[in-house]
Design a protein around this motif. Structure first.
Motif, PDB file in Angstrom:
ATOM      1  N   THR A 135       0.824  -1.209   0.000  1.00 57.62           N
ATOM      2  CA  THR A 135       0.000   0.000   0.000  1.00 57.62           C
ATOM      3  C   THR A 135       0.858   1.258   0.000  1.00 57.62           C
ATOM      4  O   THR A 135       0.560   2.236  -0.698  1.00 57.62           O
ATOM      5  CB  THR A 135      -0.933   0.003   1.230  1.00 57.62           C
ATOM      6  OG1 THR A 135      -1.789  -1.139   1.170  1.00 57.62           O
ATOM      7  CG2 THR A 135      -1.778   1.271   1.270  1.00 57.62           C
ATOM      8  N   ASN A 136       1.944   1.244   0.750  1.00 62.95           N
ATOM      9  CA  ASN A 136       2.797   2.429   0.866  1.00 62.95           C
ATOM     10  C   ASN A 136       3.603   2.728  -0.393  1.00 62.95           C
ATOM     11  O   ASN A 136       4.270   3.770  -0.466  1.00 62.95           O
ATOM     12  CB  ASN A 136       3.734   2.291   2.068  1.00 62.95           C
ATOM     13  CG  ASN A 136       3.006   2.455   3.384  1.00 62.95           C
ATOM     14  OD1 ASN A 136       1.998   3.153   3.464  1.00 62.95           O
ATOM     15  ND2 ASN A 136       3.500   1.804   4.430  1.00 62.95           N
ATOM     16  N   LEU A 137       3.537   1.846  -1.390  1.00 58.81           N
ATOM     17  CA  LEU A 137       4.147   2.181  -2.682  1.00 58.81           C
ATOM     18  C   LEU A 137       3.377   3.307  -3.362  1.00 58.81           C
ATOM     19  O   LEU A 137       3.887   3.959  -4.272  1.00 58.81           O
ATOM     20  CB  LEU A 137       4.202   0.947  -3.582  1.00 58.81           C
ATOM     21  CG  LEU A 137       5.097  -0.202  -3.097  1.00 58.81           C
ATOM     22  CD1 LEU A 137       5.041  -1.373  -4.073  1.00 58.81           C
ATOM     23  CD2 LEU A 137       6.544   0.265  -2.913  1.00 58.81           C
ATOM     24  N   GLY A 138       2.139   3.504  -2.940  1.00 62.41           N
ATOM     25  CA  GLY A 138       1.416   4.708  -3.329  1.00 62.41           C
ATOM     26  C   GLY A 138       0.720   4.690  -4.663  1.00 62.41           C
ATOM     27  O   GLY A 138       0.374   5.757  -5.187  1.00 62.41           O
ATOM     28  N   THR A 139       0.469   3.528  -5.231  1.00 57.94           N
ATOM     29  CA  THR A 139      -0.242   3.464  -6.508  1.00 57.94           C
ATOM     30  C   THR A 139      -1.512   2.629  -6.342  1.00 57.94           C
ATOM     31  O   THR A 139      -1.618   1.811  -5.424  1.00 57.94           O
ATOM     32  CB  THR A 139       0.628   2.824  -7.605  1.00 57.94           C
ATOM     33  OG1 THR A 139       0.847   1.428  -7.298  1.00 57.94           O
ATOM     34  CG2 THR A 139       1.975   3.539  -7.710  1.00 57.94           C
ATOM     35  N   LEU A 140      -2.458   2.825  -7.249  1.00 59.04           N
ATOM     36  CA  LEU A 140      -3.677   2.025  -7.214  1.00 59.04           C
ATOM     37  C   LEU A 140      -3.360   0.550  -7.462  1.00 59.04           C
ATOM     38  O   LEU A 140      -3.995  -0.337  -6.884  1.00 59.04           O
ATOM     39  CB  LEU A 140      -4.678   2.531  -8.258  1.00 59.04           C
ATOM     40  CG  LEU A 140      -5.368   3.862  -7.926  1.00 59.04           C
ATOM     41  CD1 LEU A 140      -6.203   4.324  -9.118  1.00 59.04           C
ATOM     42  CD2 LEU A 140      -6.253   3.705  -6.691  1.00 59.04           C
ATOM     43  N   ALA A 141      -2.379   0.283  -8.323  1.00 59.17           N
ATOM     44  CA  ALA A 141      -2.006  -1.103  -8.623  1.00 59.17           C
ATOM     45  C   ALA A 141      -1.451  -1.800  -7.381  1.00 59.17           C
ATOM     46  O   ALA A 141      -1.795  -2.959  -7.092  1.00 59.17           O
ATOM     47  CB  ALA A 141      -0.976  -1.141  -9.746  1.00 59.17           C
ATOM     48  N   SER A 142      -0.586  -1.105  -6.626  1.00 60.00           N
ATOM     49  CA  SER A 142      -0.007  -1.727  -5.424  1.00 60.00           C
ATOM     50  C   SER A 142      -1.064  -1.896  -4.338  1.00 60.00           C
ATOM     51  O   SER A 142      -1.057  -2.897  -3.611  1.00 60.00           O
ATOM     52  CB  SER A 142       1.164  -0.881  -4.904  1.00 60.00           C
ATOM     53  OG  SER A 142       0.732   0.410  -4.510  1.00 60.00           O
ATOM     54  N   LEU A 143      -2.003  -0.942  -4.222  1.00 57.49           N
ATOM     55  CA  LEU A 143      -3.094  -1.091  -3.262  1.00 57.49           C
ATOM     56  C   LEU A 143      -3.977  -2.279  -3.631  1.00 57.49           C
ATOM     57  O   LEU A 143      -4.387  -3.064  -2.768  1.00 57.49           O
ATOM     58  CB  LEU A 143      -3.929   0.191  -3.218  1.00 57.49           C
ATOM     59  CG  LEU A 143      -5.165   0.157  -2.309  1.00 57.49           C
ATOM     60  CD1 LEU A 143      -4.755  -0.015  -0.855  1.00 57.49           C
ATOM     61  CD2 LEU A 143      -6.009   1.416  -2.482  1.00 57.49           C
ATOM     62  N   THR A 144      -4.246  -2.426  -4.921  1.00 57.38           N
ATOM     63  CA  THR A 144      -5.037  -3.560  -5.396  1.00 57.38           C
ATOM     64  C   THR A 144      -4.366  -4.881  -5.047  1.00 57.38           C
ATOM     65  O   THR A 144      -5.002  -5.809  -4.539  1.00 57.38           O
ATOM     66  CB  THR A 144      -5.251  -3.467  -6.911  1.00 57.38           C
ATOM     67  OG1 THR A 144      -5.909  -2.240  -7.237  1.00 57.38           O
ATOM     68  CG2 THR A 144      -6.094  -4.630  -7.417  1.00 57.38           C
ATOM     69  N   ALA A 145      -3.059  -4.969  -5.323  1.00 57.46           N
ATOM     70  CA  ALA A 145      -2.316  -6.191  -5.025  1.00 57.46           C
ATOM     71  C   ALA A 145      -2.356  -6.497  -3.525  1.00 57.46           C
ATOM     72  O   ALA A 145      -2.546  -7.648  -3.113  1.00 57.46           O
ATOM     73  CB  ALA A 145      -0.876  -6.061  -5.496  1.00 57.46           C
TER      74      ALA A 145
END
Length: 471
Positions: free
Chosen positions: A351-361
Motif C-alpha cells: 500500500t505504501n508504494l502509493g499506486t492504485l495497482a499496489s493497493l489492489t495487489a
C-alpha cells in the motif's frame, strides 16, 4: 425431508428437493448481503465523511478517531443482540429472528440517511448517529447466528462447509455492493479531490451525495424480507420443537457448561475479524485517501479497488467453505492463518508504494487468507455446540470475537499511526491477532461431520477443546 429415524423424527441435514436447497442458500446469501451492505456503508462513511460532518468540533485528528470509535461502539452491543436472538432463536426458531434482525438493521440504516449533521442539529447529531449505530450492532449481533444455522442445519453432512459459506459470502458481497454504490455516488456527486482545499461540506458528496447509499437500503430490505419469508424453518429446530426439548434458559446453560469453548471459539473469529476490518471497517480507505496522508489517492478509485477485493474475498470465502468439507475445518483454518499472516506483512508494504495497482495487489493478497479463515466458520461453529443451545453458542462466540477482533481495530490502527507516523506498529498488531487465531484453532479438535440433530446431544456436549473433559 426424506426418510425418518426409528422413533419417527426426520433426520437433519437432508432436503428432498433441489428447489428447497436453492431457496435456503439464496435466502441466507441475500439476507446477509443486505445486513452487511447496511453495516459497511456506515463504516465507509465513518472513514470518509462523518468526521467532518458530525464530529468536526473535536478537532481534525481526534474527530477521525471518534468517527472510527462510532464504528466500533456497535460491537459492544452485539452481545446484547446475540443474547436476545440466541435466546429466542433457541426458543421460537431461527427464521423469525432472521426477519426481525433484517428489518431492524434496515430501519436504522435508512434513518442515518436522513439524519441532520452537526451544522444543523448541534450535539444531538452525533448522539443520534451513535444511537442508530448501536441499533445496527444489536441487529448484526443477532443476524449471523440465525443465518449460519439455517444454512448448516439444512445441509447434507458432507456439504456443511459449502452450505455454511453461503451466509459467509454475503459479507464480501455486501462489501462489494457498498463499495460500488459509494464509488458510483462519488462519481456522480464528487467530493474534494486530492490536494484540494475545498471543504467536504462544500462538495456535492459532502452535502447530500453520501446519503444516497443509506436511503437505497430501503429497496434491499424489501427484497431481503421477501426472500427470507419464503424459507422453511431449520430442521434441527423443528426436531427440537417436536421432541419438546427446548432449553428453558439456553444462555445460562451455555455459560455454565461451555464458557471455555465460547472463549476459544471467539478468539478464532477475532483473529480473522481484526484483519478483515482494515477494509470492512474503513481504515484502509481512510489511510489511502487522506489528503494529508502519505498516499492521498482518489476516493472514488479507492472504492473501486475495495470493490475488486470484495470479489476475491467472495471467491476465497466460498472456496474455503468448500475445501473444508474435503480437508476438515481445522486443517483449512491452519492453512488460512499462514496465508493471512503473509497478507498482513504485505498489506502496508504494498500500500505504501502509493499506486492504485499496489493497493489492489495488497488487498487481493490479503483476501486469500481472509477467505480461508472465514469460509469454514459457519460449519466450524455449528459443529462445536449442542443442538439445544447452538443458536446461543454461535451468536455469543461471534459477538465476543467481533469485540476482541474488529470492533476497534480501525481506531487502534489510526491511533498507532497518529502516534508513530508509521504503519509498522499496525502490521505487528494485525500479525499478533492472526497468531492468536491460529493458537485458538490449534486448541480445538476437528469435529467435521459430527451429527447435528438433538438426538445426538450427548456426543455434541463432549468438549472439542484438547485436554478438556466432557462439559
Amino acid at each position: 425431508m426424506s426418510g425418518q429415524t426409528h422413533d419417527g423424527f426426520t433426520p437433519t441435514g437432508t432436503i428432498a428437493k433441489p428447489a428447497d436447497r436453492r431457496r435456503v442458500v439464496i435466502a441466507t446469501v441475500v439476507g446477509t448481503t443486505v445486513e452487511w451492505y447496511d453495516f459497511f456503508i456506515y463504516a465507509f462513511a465513518a472513514a470518509t465523511v462523518f468526521a467532518a460532518l458530525f464530529f468536526e468540533p473535536m478537532g481534525e485528528e481526534f474527530a477521525q478517531i471518534v468517527s472510527f470509535f462510532s464504528v466500533g461502539v456497535s460491537f459492544l452491543f452485539r452481545p446484547l443482540g446475540a443474547f436476545l436472538a440466541g435466546h429466542f432463536g433457541d426458543k421460537i426458531g431461527r427464521r423469525p429472528m432472521l426477519v426481525i434482525t433484517l428489518l431492524l438493521m434496515g430501519a436504522a440504516t435508512t434513518l442515518v440517511g436522513v439524519l441532520p449533521t452537526h451544522a444543523l442539529l448541534g450535539v444531538w447529531a452525533p448522539i443520534l448517529l451513535i444511537l442508530l449505530r448501536v441499533i445496527q450492532g444489536i441487529s448484526a449481533g443477532g443476524e449471523w447466528g440465525g443465518a449460519v444455522l439455517m444454512a448448516v442445519e439444512h445441509a447434507p453432512k458432507h456439504k456443511r462447509g459449502l452450505f455454511g459459506a453461503s451466509p459467509q459470502i454475503g459479507v464480501p458481497i455486501g462489501l462489494l455492493l457498498a463499495s460500488m454504490v459509494l464509488a458510483l455516488t462519488e462519481m456522480i456527486f464528487p467530493g474534494p479531490k486530492p490536494g484540494s482545499d475545498v471543504a467536504l461540506a462544500d462538495t456535492p458528496f459532502g452535502q447530500w451525495g453520501w446519503r444516497i447509499p443509506f436511503l437505497l437500503s430501503v429497496v434491499l430490505i424489501v427484497v431481503g424480507y421477501w426472500v427470507r419469508r419464503r424459507v422453511s424453518e431449520s430442521p434441527v429446530f423443528t426436531e427440537i420443537a417436536e421432541r419438546k426439548k427446548e432449553t428453558r434458559m439456553p444462555i445460562v446453560q451455555l455459560l455454565r457448561h461451555h464458557l471455555p469453548l465460547v472463549i476459544v471459539a471467539a478468539l478464532v473469529f477475532a483473529g480473522n475479524n481484526a484483519v478483515g476490518y482494515m477494509t470492512t471497517g474503513g481504515y484502509v480507505q481512510h489511510y489511502a485517501t487522506d489528503p494529508k496522508g502519505p498516499i492521498a489517492l482518489d476516493t472514488g478509485a479507492v472504492f473501486w479497488v475495495v470493490a475488486l477485493s470484495g470479489v476475491t474475498w467472495l471467491f476465497f470465502t466460498w472456496f474455503g467453505g468448500w475445501i473444508s468439507d474435503k480437508l476438515g475445518r481445522r486443517t483449512t483454518y491452519i492453512i488460512g492463518w499462514v496465508l493471512q499472516l503473509v497478507g498482513v506483512f504485505l498489506l502496508f508494504f504494498l500500500t505504501n508504494l502509493g499506486t492504485l495497482a499496489s493497493l489492489t495487489a495488497a488487498l487481493v493478497i490479503l483476501t486469500i487468507g481472509l477467505g480461508f479463515t472465514y469460509g469454514p466458520q459457519a460449519a466450524l461453529y455449528a459443529e462445536l455446540f449442542p443442538a439445544s443451545i447452538r443458536f446461543s453458542g454461535v451468536s455469543i462466540s461471534y459477538a465476543i470475537g467481533a469485540i476482541v477482533g474488529g470492533a476497534f481495530s480501525p481506531m487502534i490502527a489510526q491511533a498507532i499511526f497518529q502516534s508513530t507516523r508509521s504503519t509498522t506498529g499496525i502490521t505487528w498488531y494485525l500479525a499478533g491477532m492472526t497468531v492468536i487465531g491460529l493458537i485458538a484453532t490449534l486448541l480445538l479438535r476437528d469435529r467435521t461431520g459430527i451429527p447435528l440433530g438433538p438426538e445426538h446431544e450427548e456426543e455434541q456436549a463432549k468438549s472439542p477443546i484438547h485436554g478438556a473433559s466432557k462439559a
